[in-house]
Design a protein around this motif. Sequence first.
Motif, mmCIF file in Angstrom:
data_model
loop_
_atom_site.group_PDB
_atom_site.id
_atom_site.type_symbol
_atom_site.label_atom_id
_atom_site.label_comp_id
_atom_site.label_asym_id
_atom_site.label_seq_id
_atom_site.Cartn_x
_atom_site.Cartn_y
_atom_site.Cartn_z
ATOM 1 N N PRO A 1 0.799 -1.234 0.000
ATOM 2 C CA PRO A 1 0.000 0.000 0.000
ATOM 3 C C PRO A 1 0.830 1.282 0.000
ATOM 4 N N SER A 2 1.966 1.275 0.658
ATOM 5 C CA SER A 2 2.784 2.495 0.722
ATOM 6 C C SER A 2 3.427 2.847 -0.614
ATOM 7 N N GLU A 3 3.321 1.964 -1.587
ATOM 8 C CA GLU A 3 3.892 2.212 -2.912
ATOM 9 C C GLU A 3 2.830 2.657 -3.920
ATOM 10 N N THR A 4 1.624 2.974 -3.451
ATOM 11 C CA THR A 4 0.553 3.372 -4.358
ATOM 12 C C THR A 4 0.332 4.882 -4.314
ATOM 13 N N ILE A 5 -0.301 5.385 -5.365
ATOM 14 C CA ILE A 5 -0.621 6.815 -5.387
ATOM 15 C C ILE A 5 -1.632 7.164 -4.303
ATOM 16 N N GLU B 1 -3.186 10.218 0.466
ATOM 17 C CA GLU B 1 -3.606 10.245 1.880
ATOM 18 C C GLU B 1 -2.532 10.871 2.761
ATOM 19 N N LYS B 2 -1.298 10.510 2.528
ATOM 20 C CA LYS B 2 -0.178 11.060 3.302
ATOM 21 C C LYS B 2 -0.076 12.572 3.099
ATOM 22 N N ALA B 3 -0.223 13.021 1.851
ATOM 23 C CA ALA B 3 -0.155 14.453 1.555
ATOM 24 C C ALA B 3 -1.289 15.207 2.255
#
Length: 146
Positions: free
Chosen positions: A6-10, A15-17
């Motif tokens: 999941p951490s490698e997806t847009i 979500e992080k941004a």
Amino acid sequence: MQFKDPSETIFYQIEKAIKQYRTMAQGNLNVLGYNVTINQILLMIQIKRQADITQVELANLLFKDVASITRMIELLVRENLIERAENKNDRRKKDLKITKKGEILLEQAIPIISKNRAIAQKNMSKEEVQNLFKLLNKIIINTSKK
């Protein structure tokens, strides 16, 4: 197609941004000394722009459920930032109005919100912002199909 972490997806990056932006934005608003959230400020801005807006419309604009909007309104009334009155034409509806204290808060908060947006888009060209907007709209359209 191989399943990505999941951490490698847009979607993770989006979500992080958003979370990072909200953390920064809330921190910058906190210096005003009011006990309000960025969502409450955004709700107040919508009420100021459209005096006859309903709680359902506010919920849709802010991506919240109506119960959350009701709680936010209650808190803003308690803080004397908005007033809630019975609608003269429809007793089931409530009219919402920004108080003088709320107006002062918005006058102070709106420049901070503008600055937050500028900080977040620093080093991004107009074209990059437009492209990002188009790409995000594609995701919205793709995921809205029934």
